[in-house]
Design an enzyme around this catalytic site. Structure first.
Site, PDB file in Angstrom:
ATOM      1  N   SER A   4     -18.570   4.576 -24.503  1.00 32.44           N
ATOM      2  CA  SER A   4     -17.269   4.637 -23.801  1.00 32.44           C
ATOM      3  C   SER A   4     -17.021   3.281 -23.151  1.00 32.44           C
ATOM      4  CB  SER A   4     -17.341   5.702 -22.700  1.00 32.44           C
ATOM      5  OG  SER A   4     -16.251   5.588 -21.817  1.00 32.44           O
TER       6      SER A   4
ATOM      7  N   TYR B 193     -21.955   9.576 -15.852  1.00 30.75           N
ATOM      8  CA  TYR B 193     -21.278   9.212 -17.107  1.00 30.75           C
ATOM      9  C   TYR B 193     -21.388   7.705 -17.349  1.00 30.75           C
ATOM     10  CZ  TYR B 193     -17.683   9.460 -20.775  1.00 30.75           C
ATOM     11  OH  TYR B 193     -17.000   9.400 -21.970  1.00 30.75           O
TER      12      TYR B 193
HETATM   13  N1  LIG Z   1     -11.715  11.294 -24.622  1.00 34.09           N
HETATM   14  C1  LIG Z   1     -11.935  10.108 -24.122  1.00 34.09           C
HETATM   15  O1  LIG Z   1     -11.034   9.513 -23.504  1.00 34.09           O
HETATM   16  C2  LIG Z   1     -13.266   9.419 -24.326  1.00 34.09           C
HETATM   17  C3  LIG Z   1     -13.341   8.058 -24.018  1.00 34.09           C
HETATM   18  C4  LIG Z   1     -14.540   7.388 -24.252  1.00 34.09           C
HETATM   19  C5  LIG Z   1     -15.620   8.044 -24.788  1.00 34.09           C
HETATM   20  N2  LIG Z   1     -15.526   9.372 -25.068  1.00 34.09           N
HETATM   21  C6  LIG Z   1     -16.712   9.994 -25.679  1.00 34.09           C
HETATM   22  O2  LIG Z   1     -16.378  10.508 -26.946  1.00 34.09           O
HETATM   23  C7  LIG Z   1     -17.260  11.581 -27.281  1.00 34.09           C
HETATM   24  C8  LIG Z   1     -16.450  12.747 -27.793  1.00 34.09           C
HETATM   25  O3  LIG Z   1     -15.655  13.253 -26.722  1.00 34.09           O
HETATM   26  P1  LIG Z   1     -14.195  13.876 -26.903  1.00 34.09           P
HETATM   27  O4  LIG Z   1     -13.296  13.096 -26.053  1.00 34.09           O
HETATM   28  O5  LIG Z   1     -13.896  14.052 -28.339  1.00 34.09           O
HETATM   29  O6  LIG Z   1     -14.424  15.253 -26.116  1.00 34.09           O
HETATM   30  P2  LIG Z   1     -14.320  16.786 -26.492  1.00 34.09           P
HETATM   31  O7  LIG Z   1     -14.532  17.509 -25.223  1.00 34.09           O
HETATM   32  O8  LIG Z   1     -13.081  17.050 -27.275  1.00 34.09           O
HETATM   33  O9  LIG Z   1     -15.571  16.997 -27.460  1.00 34.09           O
HETATM   34  C9  LIG Z   1     -16.879  16.930 -27.003  1.00 34.09           C
HETATM   35  C10 LIG Z   1     -17.768  17.583 -28.031  1.00 34.09           C
HETATM   36  O10 LIG Z   1     -19.118  17.436 -27.591  1.00 34.09           O
HETATM   37  C11 LIG Z   1     -19.746  18.707 -27.659  1.00 34.09           C
HETATM   38  N3  LIG Z   1     -20.817  18.759 -26.682  1.00 34.09           N
HETATM   39  C12 LIG Z   1     -20.757  18.466 -25.360  1.00 34.09           C
HETATM   40  N4  LIG Z   1     -21.957  18.652 -24.797  1.00 34.09           N
HETATM   41  C13 LIG Z   1     -22.785  19.052 -25.799  1.00 34.09           C
HETATM   42  C14 LIG Z   1     -24.149  19.397 -25.861  1.00 34.09           C
HETATM   43  N5  LIG Z   1     -24.935  19.350 -24.773  1.00 34.09           N
HETATM   44  N6  LIG Z   1     -24.667  19.790 -27.054  1.00 34.09           N
HETATM   45  C15 LIG Z   1     -23.900  19.829 -28.165  1.00 34.09           C
HETATM   46  N7  LIG Z   1     -22.604  19.489 -28.167  1.00 34.09           N
HETATM   47  C16 LIG Z   1     -22.062  19.128 -26.998  1.00 34.09           C
HETATM   48  C17 LIG Z   1     -18.661  19.721 -27.418  1.00 34.09           C
HETATM   49  O11 LIG Z   1     -19.028  20.991 -27.914  1.00 34.09           O
HETATM   50  C18 LIG Z   1     -17.521  19.070 -28.211  1.00 34.09           C
HETATM   51  O12 LIG Z   1     -17.661  19.398 -29.587  1.00 34.09           O
HETATM   52  C19 LIG Z   1     -18.065  11.855 -26.013  1.00 34.09           C
HETATM   53  O13 LIG Z   1     -19.331  11.265 -26.115  1.00 34.09           O
HETATM   54  C20 LIG Z   1     -17.256  11.177 -24.922  1.00 34.09           C
HETATM   55  O14 LIG Z   1     -18.051  10.793 -23.846  1.00 34.09           O
HETATM   56  C21 LIG Z   1     -14.381  10.073 -24.836  1.00 34.09           C
END
Ligand SMILES: NC(=O)c1ccc[n+]([C@@H]2O[C@H](COP(=O)([O-])OP(=O)(O)OC[C@H]3O[C@@H](n4cnc5c(N)ncnc54)[C@H](O)[C@@H]3O)[C@@H](O)[C@H]2O)c1
Length: 252
Positions: A141, A154
């Site tokens: 991130s 985080y």
């Molecule tokens: N959305 C944003 O703005 C953003 C920005 C930077 C980084 N990210 C990163 O991107 C990645 C995906 O996030 P997203 O935004 O698509 O979120 P999201 O909430 O849509 O998806 C998260 C996914 O991770 C899974 N998950 C969470 N904890 C888990 C665990 N302990 N075991 C198995 N699965 C688990 C959930 O079931 C889900 O499928 C994450 O690592 C997040 O930190 C997101």
């Protein structure tokens, strides 16, 4: 068919970016083991992708636990005979400053965001090496580089991930490429959870979108495109890299 003949594991595949990656990788010919916490959403995704001609197996579980990662690697070998690619995408916010967050929440966030990458990479690398090599892509991130209020676990775990990935690239090159992507604000359920750390969540998400040079939130598909490129042969000279993909928000 840029991933034809490849077997990949994607964690956190039931929602947001992981789901977009699963759909894209499957269209590009990869055999997939998908992981997520929701059995219902995972099985629905598995069904839909297989109906469209994919080769997909879903495994439910918490990737913060070593044994769930063991099942993921075992499933890839049992179903598809080998493992080429791992995308560690699952992530958890664990909101709170260090004096507010519970010990349990801190530990779970570090387990999900960092230890899971250690577990899965440690198990996957020997399997990849049996087959000549492979690649690992971790989803970090921009929080690795920029602090956000009440995101202590985080920010710490995402920054550690960038360092871990670079170190793994050193240890396992040239056979295994290891990279990380560092997304900015992407329109998934997680960004709305993240906004709860601010006084007015709706306004903060809108302001954040406007603060990007591209004047919009990222779409999960934007991230899936970069992930696809980085795990494909087109990126065969890229390793140890951390790619920001953030609509330009960090350069402002
Ligand atoms: N959305 C944003 O703005 C953003 C920005 C930077 C980084 N990210 C990163 O991107 C990645 C995906 O996030 P997203 O935004 O698509 O979120 P999201 O909430 O849509 O998806 C998260 C996914 O991770 C899974 N998950 C969470 N904890 C888990 C665990 N302990 N075991 C198995 N699965 C688990 C959930 O079931 C889900 O499928 C994450 O690592 C997040 O930190 C997101």
């Amino acid at each position: 068919m840029r991933l034809k003949g490849k077997t990949a594991i994607i964690t956190g595949a039931t929602s947001g970016m992981g789901k977009a990656m699963a759909e894209r990788f499957s269209m590009e010919g990869a055999s997939l083991v998908l992981s997520g916490r929701s059995q219902e959403r995972g099985l629905e995704l598995e069904r839909n992708l297989n109906k469209a001609g994919g080769k997909v197996v879903f495994v439910a579980g918490d990737v913060g636990k070593l044994e769930v990662n063991e099942i993921l690697v075992k499933t890839a070998i049992e179903h598809f005979g080998k493992l080429d690619t791992v995308v560690t995408n699952a992530g958890k916010l664990g909101l709170g400053s260090i004096t507010e967050i519970s010990l349990n929440e801190w530990q779970e966030t570090i387990n999900t965001n960092l230890n899971s990458v250690f577990y899965l990479s440690r198990l996957a690398i020997p399997e990849m090496l049996k087959n000549g090599g492979g690649c690992i892509l971790a989803n970090s991130s921009i929080a690795a580089f920029k602090s956000f209020p009440n995101h202590a676990a985080y920010c710490a775990s995402k920054a550690a991930l960038v360092a871990l990935v670079k170190e793994m690239a050193v240890d396992y090159g040239p056979k295994i490429r290891v990279n990380t992507i560092c997304p900015g604000p992407v329109d998934t359920p997680l960004i709305w959870d993240s906004a709860q750390a601010f006084e007015n969540p709706e306004t903060i998400v809108q302001q954040t979108a406007n603060n990007t040079l591209m004047k919009r939130l990222g779409k999960p598909e934007d991230i899936a495109s970069l992930a696809l490129f980085l795990v494909s042969e087109e990126a065969s000279w890229i390793t140890g890299a951390a790619y920001t993909i953030d609509g330009g928000i960090l350069v402002k």
